[in-house]
Design a protein around this motif. Structure first.
Motif, PDB file in Angstrom:
ATOM      1  N   LYS A  55     -64.922 -48.936 114.580  1.00  0.00           N
ATOM      2  CA  LYS A  55     -64.526 -49.122 113.273  1.00  0.00           C
ATOM      3  C   LYS A  55     -63.668 -50.235 112.780  1.00  0.00           C
ATOM      4  O   LYS A  55     -64.089 -50.835 111.863  1.00  0.00           O
ATOM      5  N   GLU A  56     -63.113 -50.535 113.907  1.00  0.00           N
ATOM      6  CA  GLU A  56     -62.228 -51.271 114.130  1.00  0.00           C
ATOM      7  C   GLU A  56     -62.918 -52.723 114.143  1.00  0.00           C
ATOM      8  O   GLU A  56     -62.596 -54.206 112.884  1.00  0.00           O
ATOM      9  N   ILE A  57     -63.927 -53.009 114.684  1.00  0.00           N
ATOM     10  CA  ILE A  57     -64.624 -54.754 114.547  1.00  0.00           C
ATOM     11  C   ILE A  57     -65.155 -54.751 113.547  1.00  0.00           C
ATOM     12  O   ILE A  57     -65.478 -55.891 112.701  1.00  0.00           O
ATOM     13  N   PHE A  58     -66.053 -53.834 112.679  1.00  0.00           N
ATOM     14  CA  PHE A  58     -66.243 -53.849 111.407  1.00  0.00           C
ATOM     15  C   PHE A  58     -65.373 -53.897 109.979  1.00  0.00           C
ATOM     16  O   PHE A  58     -66.009 -54.667 109.514  1.00  0.00           O
ATOM     17  N   GLU A  59     -64.682 -53.029 109.975  1.00  0.00           N
ATOM     18  CA  GLU A  59     -63.223 -53.165 108.867  1.00  0.00           C
ATOM     19  C   GLU A  59     -62.638 -54.905 109.662  1.00  0.00           C
ATOM     20  O   GLU A  59     -62.740 -55.773 108.189  1.00  0.00           O
ATOM     21  N   LEU A  60     -62.752 -54.993 110.766  1.00  0.00           N
ATOM     22  CA  LEU A  60     -62.008 -56.287 110.787  1.00  0.00           C
ATOM     23  C   LEU A  60     -63.168 -58.085 110.517  1.00  0.00           C
ATOM     24  O   LEU A  60     -62.889 -58.428 109.437  1.00  0.00           O
ATOM     25  N   ALA A  61     -64.476 -57.659 109.873  1.00  0.00           N
ATOM     26  CA  ALA A  61     -65.697 -58.529 109.476  1.00  0.00           C
ATOM     27  C   ALA A  61     -65.341 -58.019 107.768  1.00  0.00           C
ATOM     28  O   ALA A  61     -65.545 -59.267 107.541  1.00  0.00           O
ATOM     29  N   ILE A  62     -65.030 -56.919 107.498  1.00  0.00           N
ATOM     30  CA  ILE A  62     -64.718 -57.090 106.239  1.00  0.00           C
ATOM     31  C   ILE A  62     -63.760 -57.231 105.856  1.00  0.00           C
ATOM     32  O   ILE A  62     -63.684 -58.348 104.432  1.00  0.00           O
ATOM     33  N   LYS A  63     -62.552 -57.496 105.630  1.00  0.00           N
ATOM     34  CA  LYS A  63     -61.519 -58.071 106.067  1.00  0.00           C
ATOM     35  C   LYS A  63     -61.679 -59.981 105.434  1.00  0.00           C
ATOM     36  O   LYS A  63     -60.869 -60.371 104.798  1.00  0.00           O
ATOM     37  N   LYS A  64     -62.384 -60.086 106.781  1.00  0.00           N
ATOM     38  CA  LYS A  64     -62.291 -61.392 107.059  1.00  0.00           C
ATOM     39  C   LYS A  64     -63.363 -62.376 105.858  1.00  0.00           C
ATOM     40  O   LYS A  64     -63.335 -63.456 105.200  1.00  0.00           O
ATOM     41  N   ALA A  65     -64.391 -61.478 105.484  1.00  0.00           N
ATOM     42  CA  ALA A  65     -65.204 -61.720 104.420  1.00  0.00           C
ATOM     43  C   ALA A  65     -64.874 -61.441 103.077  1.00  0.00           C
ATOM     44  O   ALA A  65     -65.263 -62.247 101.858  1.00  0.00           O
ATOM     45  N   ASN A  66     -63.650 -61.243 102.685  1.00  0.00           N
ATOM     46  CA  ASN A  66     -62.970 -61.023 101.746  1.00  0.00           C
ATOM     47  C   ASN A  66     -63.570 -60.082 100.878  1.00  0.00           C
ATOM     48  O   ASN A  66     -63.814 -60.403  99.685  1.00  0.00           O
ATOM     49  N   LEU A  67     -64.062 -58.484 101.693  1.00  0.00           N
ATOM     50  CA  LEU A  67     -64.835 -57.300 101.203  1.00  0.00           C
ATOM     51  C   LEU A  67     -64.355 -56.288 100.717  1.00  0.00           C
ATOM     52  O   LEU A  67     -63.181 -56.734 101.674  1.00  0.00           O
ATOM     53  N   LYS A  68     -64.359 -55.875  99.470  1.00  0.00           N
ATOM     54  CA  LYS A  68     -63.901 -53.977  99.463  1.00  0.00           C
ATOM     55  C   LYS A  68     -64.579 -53.430  99.967  1.00  0.00           C
ATOM     56  O   LYS A  68     -63.135 -52.592 101.698  1.00  0.00           O
ATOM     57  N   ASN A  69     -65.246 -53.250 100.614  1.00  0.00           N
ATOM     58  CA  ASN A  69     -65.955 -52.521 101.474  1.00  0.00           C
ATOM     59  C   ASN A  69     -67.315 -53.213 102.360  1.00  0.00           C
ATOM     60  O   ASN A  69     -67.861 -53.972 101.932  1.00  0.00           O
ATOM     61  N   ALA A  70     -68.134 -52.107 102.266  1.00  0.00           N
ATOM     62  CA  ALA A  70     -69.326 -52.495 102.946  1.00  0.00           C
ATOM     63  C   ALA A  70     -70.606 -52.127 102.662  1.00  0.00           C
ATOM     64  O   ALA A  70     -71.556 -52.435 102.470  1.00  0.00           O
TER      65      ALA A  70
END
Length: 238
Positions: free
Chosen positions: A164-179
């Motif tokens: 999950k950490e790598i996917f959560e990082l991507a969401i953070k970098k994309a400035n999204l609240k969730n996927a």
């Protein structure tokens, strides 16, 4: 199917296909840049040690954690006391360029152009032990018109798909609240499709690479793409 906020792509066998590695050939090219090799170590010795170290990493309890190739190359160069006229970034690029055959996936350039025209954001998440700079150079070489907002190489972050950490990082970098309205597209049934699905992404399983044979169907809800033209037809309707 709704228009996504962003589409994340895997790199290897998704954007660019790669043939099986010829490790000896890669290290033969690397040794051409040796300025000292007092023991006369050859490419076969280096390839054997490299593969044994990789096996130790992948067979261990932390197989889902990434080990940067720079650490492996430092160990190998110091073990054999070899000096080079270039840094580790250059060494991994030389190795990569000579160890595999690259093949741009048919239709991917047209798809990325269309996504840009449709104002659909794109980025890359790759499980890879090469540096982010090296990965970006290869992507820039084969997809010079891309508009990826960022490229995540797992080597730089320790964590790798499907965690999950790598996917959560991507969401953070994309400035999204969730996927919730994000897509992830990759070739691997476990790391990509199942990893994306369990982390809340819409999972797309791409099987167009001639260099990769799936082991099984992903055990998750997903969209199967055999050629990029299939997704192009979908995006045109947005």
């Amino acid at each position: 199917m709704n228009k996504p906020d962003i589409i994340f792509f895997d790199y290897g066998q998704t954007l660019v296909g790669e043939s099986p590695y010829d490790h000896k050939k890669g290290f033969e090219a690397v040794l051409k840049h040796a300025v000292s090799n007092p023991d006369g170590t050859d490419a076969g010795n280096i390839a054997d040690l490299y593969l044994s170290l990789r096996k130790k990493i992948w067979d261990g309890n932390n197989a889902n954690l990434e080990v940067h190739s720079h650490f492996l190359m430092r160990y190998i160069t110091e073990y054999y006391n070899i000096g080079f006229d270039c840094d580790y970034d250059e060494i991994e690029q030389i190795f990569w360029d000579n160890a595999v055959e690259f093949r741009l996936q048919d239709g991917i350039t047209e798809l990325l152009d269309l996504l840009y025209e449709k104002n659909i954001r794109t980025a890359v998440i790759s499980n890879i032990d090469y540096s982010e700079n090296t990965l970006k150079r290869v992507i820039d070489r084969f997809l010079p018109r891309h508009h990826f907002e960022f490229i995540i190489a797992s080597s730089e972050y320790i964590f790798r798909k499907p965690d999950k950490e790598i996917f959560e990082l991507a969401i953070k970098k994309a400035n999204l609240k969730n996927a919730e309205n994000a897509w992830f597209i990759g070739n691997d049934e476990y790391y990509d499709a199942e990893g994306a699905a369990k982390n809340g992404f819409s999972a797309f399983w791409y099987t167009g690479s001639e260099f990769y044979t799936p082991k099984r169907e992903p055990e998750c809800e997903h969209t199967h793409i055999k050629h990029w033209n299939e997704l192009i037809d979908t995006v045109k309707r947005f």
